[in-house]
Motif scaffolding. Sequence first.
Motif, PDB file in Angstrom:
ATOM      1  N   ALA A 101       0.862  -1.102  -0.092  1.00 39.44           N
ATOM      2  CA  ALA A 101       0.063  -0.225   0.349  1.00 39.44           C
ATOM      3  C   ALA A 101       0.904   1.191  -0.097  1.00 39.44           C
ATOM      4  O   ALA A 101       2.177   1.172   0.694  1.00 39.44           O
ATOM      5  CB  ALA A 101      -0.909   0.078   1.158  1.00 39.44           C
ATOM      6  N   LEU A 102       0.485   2.283  -0.616  1.00 41.36           N
ATOM      7  CA  LEU A 102       1.001   3.634  -0.648  1.00 41.36           C
ATOM      8  C   LEU A 102       0.221   4.460   0.323  1.00 41.36           C
ATOM      9  O   LEU A 102      -1.145   4.697   0.220  1.00 41.36           O
ATOM     10  CB  LEU A 102       0.980   4.187  -2.020  1.00 41.36           C
ATOM     11  CG  LEU A 102       1.773   5.755  -1.888  1.00 41.36           C
ATOM     12  CD1 LEU A 102       2.856   5.936  -1.589  1.00 41.36           C
ATOM     13  CD2 LEU A 102       1.566   6.498  -3.220  1.00 41.36           C
ATOM     14  N   VAL A 103       1.051   4.734   1.681  1.00 38.07           N
ATOM     15  CA  VAL A 103       0.109   5.560   2.446  1.00 38.07           C
ATOM     16  C   VAL A 103       0.732   6.941   2.387  1.00 38.07           C
ATOM     17  O   VAL A 103       2.061   7.216   2.393  1.00 38.07           O
ATOM     18  CB  VAL A 103       0.421   4.838   4.072  1.00 38.07           C
ATOM     19  CG1 VAL A 103      -0.197   5.880   5.080  1.00 38.07           C
ATOM     20  CG2 VAL A 103      -0.211   3.377   3.859  1.00 38.07           C
ATOM     21  N   GLY A 142      -3.343  -0.365  -3.177  1.00 33.34           N
ATOM     22  CA  GLY A 142      -4.220   0.693  -2.787  1.00 33.34           C
ATOM     23  C   GLY A 142      -3.450   1.833  -2.350  1.00 33.34           C
ATOM     24  O   GLY A 142      -2.264   1.726  -1.942  1.00 33.34           O
ATOM     25  N   VAL A 143      -3.936   3.128  -2.516  1.00 33.82           N
ATOM     26  CA  VAL A 143      -3.598   4.318  -2.111  1.00 33.82           C
ATOM     27  C   VAL A 143      -4.269   4.767  -0.945  1.00 33.82           C
ATOM     28  O   VAL A 143      -5.507   4.724  -1.090  1.00 33.82           O
ATOM     29  CB  VAL A 143      -3.543   5.228  -3.248  1.00 33.82           C
ATOM     30  CG1 VAL A 143      -2.973   6.646  -2.939  1.00 33.82           C
ATOM     31  CG2 VAL A 143      -2.559   4.869  -4.435  1.00 33.82           C
ATOM     32  N   HIS A 144      -3.867   4.910   0.040  1.00 37.44           N
ATOM     33  CA  HIS A 144      -4.388   5.473   1.314  1.00 37.44           C
ATOM     34  C   HIS A 144      -3.894   6.784   1.905  1.00 37.44           C
ATOM     35  O   HIS A 144      -2.677   7.132   1.597  1.00 37.44           O
ATOM     36  CB  HIS A 144      -4.186   4.389   2.455  1.00 37.44           C
ATOM     37  CG  HIS A 144      -4.571   3.048   2.145  1.00 37.44           C
ATOM     38  ND1 HIS A 144      -5.604   2.589   2.694  1.00 37.44           N
ATOM     39  CD2 HIS A 144      -4.129   2.051   1.558  1.00 37.44           C
ATOM     40  CE1 HIS A 144      -5.844   1.305   2.558  1.00 37.44           C
ATOM     41  NE2 HIS A 144      -5.134   1.072   1.532  1.00 37.44           N
ATOM     42  N   SER A 145      -4.739   7.583   2.480  1.00 36.79           N
ATOM     43  CA  SER A 145      -4.242   8.974   2.909  1.00 36.79           C
ATOM     44  C   SER A 145      -4.755   8.737   4.244  1.00 36.79           C
ATOM     45  O   SER A 145      -6.154   8.384   4.624  1.00 36.79           O
ATOM     46  CB  SER A 145      -4.878   9.994   2.330  1.00 36.79           C
ATOM     47  OG  SER A 145      -4.812  11.160   2.935  1.00 36.79           O
ATOM     48  N   LYS A 333     -10.080  18.652  24.296  1.00 39.94           N
ATOM     49  CA  LYS A 333     -11.262  18.625  23.238  1.00 39.94           C
ATOM     50  C   LYS A 333     -10.655  18.156  22.025  1.00 39.94           C
ATOM     51  O   LYS A 333      -9.582  17.657  21.969  1.00 39.94           O
ATOM     52  CB  LYS A 333     -11.358  20.170  22.658  1.00 39.94           C
ATOM     53  CG  LYS A 333     -11.885  21.339  23.587  1.00 39.94           C
ATOM     54  CD  LYS A 333     -13.411  20.955  24.190  1.00 39.94           C
ATOM     55  CE  LYS A 333     -13.751  22.158  24.912  1.00 39.94           C
ATOM     56  NZ  LYS A 333     -15.150  21.873  25.450  1.00 39.94           N
ATOM     57  N   SER A 334     -11.464  17.366  21.424  1.00 40.22           N
ATOM     58  CA  SER A 334     -11.404  16.098  20.418  1.00 40.22           C
ATOM     59  C   SER A 334     -11.963  16.572  19.196  1.00 40.22           C
ATOM     60  O   SER A 334     -13.000  17.058  19.050  1.00 40.22           O
ATOM     61  CB  SER A 334     -11.770  14.965  20.993  1.00 40.22           C
ATOM     62  OG  SER A 334     -11.009  14.567  22.296  1.00 40.22           O
ATOM     63  N   PHE A 335     -11.300  15.965  18.204  1.00 40.77           N
ATOM     64  CA  PHE A 335     -11.729  16.255  16.874  1.00 40.77           C
ATOM     65  C   PHE A 335     -11.426  14.971  15.925  1.00 40.77           C
ATOM     66  O   PHE A 335     -10.528  14.356  16.165  1.00 40.77           O
ATOM     67  CB  PHE A 335     -11.528  17.543  16.197  1.00 40.77           C
ATOM     68  CG  PHE A 335      -9.963  17.775  16.063  1.00 40.77           C
ATOM     69  CD1 PHE A 335      -9.375  17.333  14.831  1.00 40.77           C
ATOM     70  CD2 PHE A 335      -9.257  18.309  17.254  1.00 40.77           C
ATOM     71  CE1 PHE A 335      -7.932  17.626  14.669  1.00 40.77           C
ATOM     72  CE2 PHE A 335      -7.962  18.561  16.925  1.00 40.77           C
ATOM     73  CZ  PHE A 335      -7.278  18.214  15.810  1.00 40.77           C
ATOM     74  N   PHE A 336     -12.444  14.614  14.838  1.00 40.94           N
ATOM     75  CA  PHE A 336     -11.936  13.564  14.210  1.00 40.94           C
ATOM     76  C   PHE A 336     -11.125  13.606  13.111  1.00 40.94           C
ATOM     77  O   PHE A 336     -10.938  14.819  12.345  1.00 40.94           O
ATOM     78  CB  PHE A 336     -13.511  12.888  13.663  1.00 40.94           C
ATOM     79  CG  PHE A 336     -14.353  12.162  14.471  1.00 40.94           C
ATOM     80  CD1 PHE A 336     -13.994  10.839  14.658  1.00 40.94           C
ATOM     81  CD2 PHE A 336     -15.328  12.679  14.941  1.00 40.94           C
ATOM     82  CE1 PHE A 336     -14.612  10.206  15.704  1.00 40.94           C
ATOM     83  CE2 PHE A 336     -16.055  12.018  16.087  1.00 40.94           C
ATOM     84  CZ  PHE A 336     -15.690  10.756  16.447  1.00 40.94           C
ATOM     85  N   LEU A 337     -10.380  12.868  12.931  1.00 42.67           N
ATOM     86  CA  LEU A 337      -9.342  12.803  11.630  1.00 42.67           C
ATOM     87  C   LEU A 337      -9.911  11.761  10.589  1.00 42.67           C
ATOM     88  O   LEU A 337     -10.601  10.608  10.970  1.00 42.67           O
ATOM     89  CB  LEU A 337      -7.820  12.424  12.241  1.00 42.67           C
ATOM     90  CG  LEU A 337      -7.126  13.275  13.161  1.00 42.67           C
ATOM     91  CD1 LEU A 337      -5.866  12.826  13.423  1.00 42.67           C
ATOM     92  CD2 LEU A 337      -7.136  14.745  12.485  1.00 42.67           C
ATOM     93  N   LYS A 338      -9.820  11.863   9.498  1.00 37.82           N
ATOM     94  CA  LYS A 338     -10.329  11.108   8.416  1.00 37.82           C
ATOM     95  C   LYS A 338      -9.136  10.306   7.586  1.00 37.82           C
ATOM     96  O   LYS A 338      -8.139  10.501   7.822  1.00 37.82           O
ATOM     97  CB  LYS A 338     -10.880  12.078   7.249  1.00 37.82           C
ATOM     98  CG  LYS A 338     -12.129  12.935   7.593  1.00 37.82           C
ATOM     99  CD  LYS A 338     -13.455  12.278   7.764  1.00 37.82           C
ATOM    100  CE  LYS A 338     -14.611  13.207   7.997  1.00 37.82           C
ATOM    101  NZ  LYS A 338     -15.741  12.255   8.124  1.00 37.82           N
ATOM    102  N   GLY A 339      -9.588   9.314   7.142  1.00 33.23           N
ATOM    103  CA  GLY A 339      -8.785   8.112   6.314  1.00 33.23           C
ATOM    104  C   GLY A 339      -9.624   8.257   4.873  1.00 33.23           C
ATOM    105  O   GLY A 339     -10.635   8.376   4.835  1.00 33.23           O
ATOM    106  N   HIS A 340      -8.822   7.864   4.003  1.00 33.72           N
ATOM    107  CA  HIS A 340      -9.400   7.731   2.468  1.00 33.72           C
ATOM    108  C   HIS A 340      -8.545   6.703   1.735  1.00 33.72           C
ATOM    109  O   HIS A 340      -7.276   6.591   2.204  1.00 33.72           O
ATOM    110  CB  HIS A 340      -9.149   9.236   1.684  1.00 33.72           C
ATOM    111  CG  HIS A 340      -9.454  10.417   2.559  1.00 33.72           C
ATOM    112  ND1 HIS A 340     -10.395  10.959   2.782  1.00 33.72           N
ATOM    113  CD2 HIS A 340      -8.271  11.207   3.215  1.00 33.72           C
ATOM    114  CE1 HIS A 340     -10.355  12.101   3.550  1.00 33.72           C
ATOM    115  NE2 HIS A 340      -9.082  12.252   3.717  1.00 33.72           N
ATOM    116  N   VAL A 341      -9.282   5.952   1.212  1.00 33.91           N
ATOM    117  CA  VAL A 341      -8.859   4.630   0.364  1.00 33.91           C
ATOM    118  C   VAL A 341      -9.164   4.759  -1.043  1.00 33.91           C
ATOM    119  O   VAL A 341     -10.460   4.941  -1.401  1.00 33.91           O
ATOM    120  CB  VAL A 341      -9.142   3.597   1.351  1.00 33.91           C
ATOM    121  CG1 VAL A 341     -10.433   3.268   1.514  1.00 33.91           C
ATOM    122  CG2 VAL A 341      -8.652   2.231   0.368  1.00 33.91           C
TER     123      VAL A 341
END
Length: 377
Positions: A101-103, A142-145, A333-341
């Motif tokens: 995988a490319l991350v 696969g390519v992931h961010s 305080k917390s906030f969400f981080l995203k992943g993309h595939v």
Amino acid sequence: MFKATQGFDEKEWAKLQHHNIFQSSEWISSMASRLPGEIYTFTLSDEVGILGVIISQFDAYEAYNPQTIFWRKEPVFSTFCMDTRQKFISELDFIPSSLPALVLVFPGYDGNPSGKKHKDQSVISDFVALIIDWAKCMNISGVHSLYTFESPLETAFKRLGGQTYDLTTRSVLNVTWNDWNDYLQQLSANRRSKIKKEYKLISSSMKLSEVNARKYTNDIVSGRCSTLRRYGNQTSFSSEKKRLESLIDRYGDNLKVFGAIHKCELIASSVCVLSDSQLIVIYNGVSDAGNNVRYSHFASNYYAIIQNIDVRNVRVIDYGISHKDVKELRGCKSFFLKGHVLHLDKSGQHQHHAMAKLMSEKTLHTVNDYKGSAYEK
């Protein structure tokens, strides 16, 4: 012009605008070895850039490894319904391979692109398309961010047929107190009561302070390695020591270490960097001896920092990813981080994208309020 260079290309990187410490040449040069694979630098002229790492080993460090993030029975991050995830996995005819995988990610769990056009949707979409074409030529599955926040990468991946999901949380603590008692008074009554009970036990057996990084280098590294092993991760004392010494050399007095001392021994420590009035907690470690001392991790990672920072120079403490509830108890305080595939191998594409969709749908969207994090710039 699009350019993909093996390794960290400092010359090309110097042409880009950077938006937080994780994108700086100093940080990448010191910490890129934490990425568990072959590193590449991707740039589009002086407009945008990102670091990438090809993950090919199934036992690569879990937080950067799509195979474990997607398919390990015990999830790396528990921000979505674990029962639903396990049911989904159990009903598959086979567990698809995410690797190689490319991350796309910077060490320190930041996936937002660098460069003056990092928010330009058209430029980012073109950039991602070029990276994916490159990945296809490299026979990448696969390519992931990973670990993005409010980034045009989401739309870029979706336009190309990819999927976005909620990956984990990042937590920050706004420094609005003058001293320990002031900090306690700013917590809710319930949280304050729990913290005071913890601290009473901590103060009876440990001394909390800022410690000299050079003097305690071996102790810090030993604690870090012990912690990594405790969680089933591979570790190398020499590699960890080399990274810490590089950080000390590059950041000097802005490299801060806070620790818990028990019976004249540093049993827990938190390594931090002060950057633009943000104290970024890089990592923490608890020695084998410290693992037997109750609350040693909380002592160094929270209370030693809160009591010993110079509040005149720090406006926010970045406590990094995951463990949302533990951090919010102490005022974060917390906030969400995203992943993309975008999975390129047709044999596993449906499964990867379906899992990503499930991870997004099942997340408990309860937290998005934050101020002053490293992602704000």
